[in-house]
Design a protein around this motif. Structure first.
Motif, PDB file in Angstrom:
ATOM      1  N   LYS A   1       2.338   7.926  -1.669  1.00  0.00           N
ATOM      2  CA  LYS A   1       1.466   9.055  -1.336  1.00  0.00           C
ATOM      3  C   LYS A   1       0.675   8.762  -0.047  1.00  0.00           C
ATOM      4  O   LYS A   1       0.521   9.632   0.815  1.00  0.00           O
ATOM      5  N   LEU A   2       0.232   7.503   0.071  1.00  0.00           N
ATOM      6  CA  LEU A   2      -0.550   7.121   1.262  1.00  0.00           C
ATOM      7  C   LEU A   2       0.237   7.327   2.549  1.00  0.00           C
ATOM      8  O   LEU A   2      -0.300   7.799   3.544  1.00  0.00           O
ATOM      9  N   VAL A   3       1.523   6.930   2.514  1.00  0.00           N
ATOM     10  CA  VAL A   3       2.312   7.009   3.745  1.00  0.00           C
ATOM     11  C   VAL A   3       3.093   8.323   3.860  1.00  0.00           C
ATOM     12  O   VAL A   3       3.756   8.568   4.859  1.00  0.00           O
ATOM     13  N   GLY A   4       3.019   9.155   2.827  1.00  0.00           N
ATOM     14  CA  GLY A   4       3.667  10.466   2.895  1.00  0.00           C
ATOM     15  C   GLY A   4       5.180  10.378   2.762  1.00  0.00           C
ATOM     16  O   GLY A   4       5.906  11.026   3.528  1.00  0.00           O
ATOM     17  N   ALA A   5       5.669   9.531   1.840  1.00  0.00           N
ATOM     18  CA  ALA A   5       7.127   9.417   1.630  1.00  0.00           C
ATOM     19  C   ALA A   5       7.390   9.249   0.138  1.00  0.00           C
ATOM     20  O   ALA A   5       6.456   9.056  -0.629  1.00  0.00           O
ATOM     21  N   ALA A   6       8.655   9.287  -0.261  1.00  0.00           N
ATOM     22  CA  ALA A   6       8.986   9.042  -1.669  1.00  0.00           C
ATOM     23  C   ALA A   6       9.208   7.541  -1.853  1.00  0.00           C
ATOM     24  O   ALA A   6       9.585   6.855  -0.900  1.00  0.00           O
ATOM     25  N   VAL A   7       8.982   7.058  -3.095  1.00  0.00           N
ATOM     26  CA  VAL A   7       9.157   5.626  -3.374  1.00  0.00           C
ATOM     27  C   VAL A   7      10.559   5.165  -2.956  1.00  0.00           C
ATOM     28  O   VAL A   7      10.707   4.140  -2.271  1.00  0.00           O
TER      29      VAL A   7
ATOM     30  N   SER B   1      10.852  -1.813   6.416  1.00  0.00           N
ATOM     31  CA  SER B   1       9.949  -2.915   6.753  1.00  0.00           C
ATOM     32  C   SER B   1       8.490  -2.491   6.553  1.00  0.00           C
ATOM     33  O   SER B   1       8.064  -1.452   7.060  1.00  0.00           O
ATOM     34  N   LEU B   2       7.723  -3.312   5.824  1.00  0.00           N
ATOM     35  CA  LEU B   2       6.312  -2.967   5.572  1.00  0.00           C
ATOM     36  C   LEU B   2       5.505  -2.945   6.875  1.00  0.00           C
ATOM     37  O   LEU B   2       4.588  -2.153   7.039  1.00  0.00           O
ATOM     38  N   ALA B   3       5.900  -3.822   7.820  1.00  0.00           N
ATOM     39  CA  ALA B   3       5.154  -3.922   9.077  1.00  0.00           C
ATOM     40  C   ALA B   3       5.155  -2.601   9.850  1.00  0.00           C
ATOM     41  O   ALA B   3       4.265  -2.351  10.664  1.00  0.00           O
ATOM     42  N   ASN B   4       6.165  -1.726   9.589  1.00  0.00           N
ATOM     43  CA  ASN B   4       6.197  -0.428  10.280  1.00  0.00           C
ATOM     44  C   ASN B   4       5.220   0.560   9.672  1.00  0.00           C
ATOM     45  O   ASN B   4       4.952   1.624  10.239  1.00  0.00           O
ATOM     46  N   LEU B   5       4.700   0.234   8.476  1.00  0.00           N
ATOM     47  CA  LEU B   5       3.808   1.169   7.779  1.00  0.00           C
ATOM     48  C   LEU B   5       2.380   0.653   7.646  1.00  0.00           C
ATOM     49  O   LEU B   5       1.423   1.422   7.562  1.00  0.00           O
ATOM     50  N   VAL B   6       2.243  -0.675   7.627  1.00  0.00           N
ATOM     51  CA  VAL B   6       0.908  -1.268   7.468  1.00  0.00           C
ATOM     52  C   VAL B   6       0.704  -2.319   8.552  1.00  0.00           C
ATOM     53  O   VAL B   6       1.453  -3.290   8.618  1.00  0.00           O
ATOM     54  N   VAL B   7      -0.310  -2.075   9.401  1.00  0.00           N
ATOM     55  CA  VAL B   7      -0.598  -3.048  10.461  1.00  0.00           C
ATOM     56  C   VAL B   7      -1.716  -3.965   9.962  1.00  0.00           C
ATOM     57  O   VAL B   7      -2.802  -3.501   9.614  1.00  0.00           O
ATOM     58  N   ALA B   8      -1.418  -5.264   9.886  1.00  0.00           N
ATOM     59  CA  ALA B   8      -2.398  -6.214   9.357  1.00  0.00           C
ATOM     60  C   ALA B   8      -2.321  -7.514  10.138  1.00  0.00           C
ATOM     61  O   ALA B   8      -1.370  -7.741  10.888  1.00  0.00           O
ATOM     62  N   ASP B   9      -3.354  -8.339   9.959  1.00  0.00           N
ATOM     63  CA  ASP B   9      -3.392  -9.615  10.664  1.00  0.00           C
ATOM     64  C   ASP B   9      -3.417 -10.731   9.623  1.00  0.00           C
ATOM     65  O   ASP B   9      -4.343 -11.525   9.549  1.00  0.00           O
TER      66      ASP B   9
END
Ligand code: ADP
Length: 370
Positions: free
Chosen positions: A38-44, A51-59
């Motif tokens: 729901k957060l990223v606006g897609a289906a599971v 790749s998670l890195a394309n959806l969540v930017v973290a350090d």
């Protein structure tokens, strides 16, 4: 894992309001839940294999490095608090919007080989929503508090400009006086807001020394003498009282807020009593209290007075100037100094009591040697 345990985990994942993502060693999503979808606006299903890195930017690397540093003993407490296991990550939704939320990442290990097997990431959606709500409420209250004096300043300035010479000099002086009072109110509000921001961002610099409480109380009493002209202020301080460990400016601010309130919220002609004493059961603390004979605070409203903008509605409060931030700041300062603050009130009497760490002669000598 038993079938029942598996069922529990599956249900937790499915119905958790927080977003949960499992990735393999390459950072590819292998499991996730509807909350993340729901957060990223897609289906599971669409997310599995991406790749998670394309959806969540973290350090993550930086934060893990810091955790290791703190384990090595340098600034352990500070690091643990400033980074913790949680960090702010940016979520890139498919609609192009970006959300910043707290998240934590935990390493997973293969049960048989014990080798790294990927990561479990949790995005704390509930926490982010309540933070967001608190922030929105704060901004709306601050805007309201700023708008009230600004409306008054603008209104009277407009009147002076428009009416000009038609106003006699006493009217002009009165209007300019109101503008100045409201500008003073704005200044107080901005100063209090800056104090709140310093306290909340933990940027408060404290210089802790052994301080004589009697001297501090007398200094504040003198500063407030003008405001206390219609009250009787009594000091009850035994000779030889143990000093307190505190920061001189902050101690003065705490005393000023409490004594100023005691004067503001009690009728002219009443008495404000400031008492200081050692505490028999806890010799490591010294306490002082400010007691007035004023309007009192109804029991159900006692906790509210320490909250931000917690002004109660009664005739004396309506007549007096205040930002509603004084006791919030006072309590934060007392806690920062390692103390405690309590309030007791019945109609006709309110007492605020503050306990601060005692600077015993032995401790002072030890500090002097250290
Ligand atoms: P301010 O005085 O600027 O309104 P404070 O944070 O210092 O803000 O106090 C919050 C509220 O608590 C006040 O508005 C008042 O309603 C109540 N209060 C504080 N001190 C007293 C007191 N001594 N007696 C009665 N009410 C008090």
């Amino acid at each position: 894992m038993s079938l029942q345990t598996e069922e529990i985990y599956r249900t937790l994942l499915l119905y958790s309001a927080d977003a949960v993502i499992v990735t393999d060693c390459a950072g590819t999503i292998t499991t996730t839940n509807p909350s993340f979808a729901k957060l990223v606006g897609a289906a599971v299903d669409e997310l599995i294999g991406t790749s998670l890195a394309n959806l969540v930017v973290a350090d993550w690397e930086h934060s893990e490095e810091k955790t290791i540093t703190s384990n090595n003993g340098t600034n352990a407490d500070e690091d643990a608090e400033s980074t913790g296991d949680t960090q702010a990550v940016t979520i890139l939704s498919r609609t192009g919007s970006e959300l910043i939320m707290p998240a934590a990442r935990f390493p997973l290990f293969n049960q048989k080989s014990g080798k790294p097997d990927g990561h479990l990431t949790i995005i704390y959606v509930i926490q982010a929503n309540s933070l967001q709500q608190a922030q929105t409420e704060f901004v709306s209250t601050v805007s309201h508090e700023l708008r009230t004096p600004l409306t008054s300043i603008k209104g009277f300035a407009d009147t002076i400009l428009r009416a000009g010479d038609r106003l006699d000099s006493s009217q002009q002086r009165r209007y300019v006086g109101i503008i100045k009072d409201q500008a003073d109110r704005l200044t107080r509000l901005v100063e209090d807001l800056l104090a709140v921001s310093r306290l909340e961002s933990k940027k408060l610099q404290l210089t802790i020394r052994a301080l004589d409480l009697k001297e501090a109380i007398e200094r504040v009493q003198q500063n407030l003498a003008d405001k206390a002209k219609k009250h009787t202020v009594i000091l009850q301080i035994p000779p030889g009282l143990t000093p307190v460990w505190a920061d001189a400016d902050r101690l003065e601010q705490i005393l000023t807020n409490l004594i100023d309130n005691a004067i503001k919220y009690s009728q002219a002609g009443t008495t404000v009593t400031i008492t200081a004493k050692g505490i028999q059961d806890t010799p490591e603390m010294v306490e002082f209290s400010v007691c007035d004979q004023g309007v009192g605070i109804p029991e159900e409203h006692l906790p509210q007075v320490f909250s931000k903008f917690g002004r109660l509605d009664n005739p004396l409060v309506r007549q007096t100037e205040g930002t509603g931030l004084g006791l919030y700041i006072t309590r934060s300062l007392v806690l920062a100094l390692g103390g405690q603050i309590t309030v007791e009130s019945v109609p006709g009497s309110t007492t605020f009591t503050v306990k601060l760490p005692a600077a015993t002669p032995e401790q002072q000598a030890a500090r002097g040697r250290g």
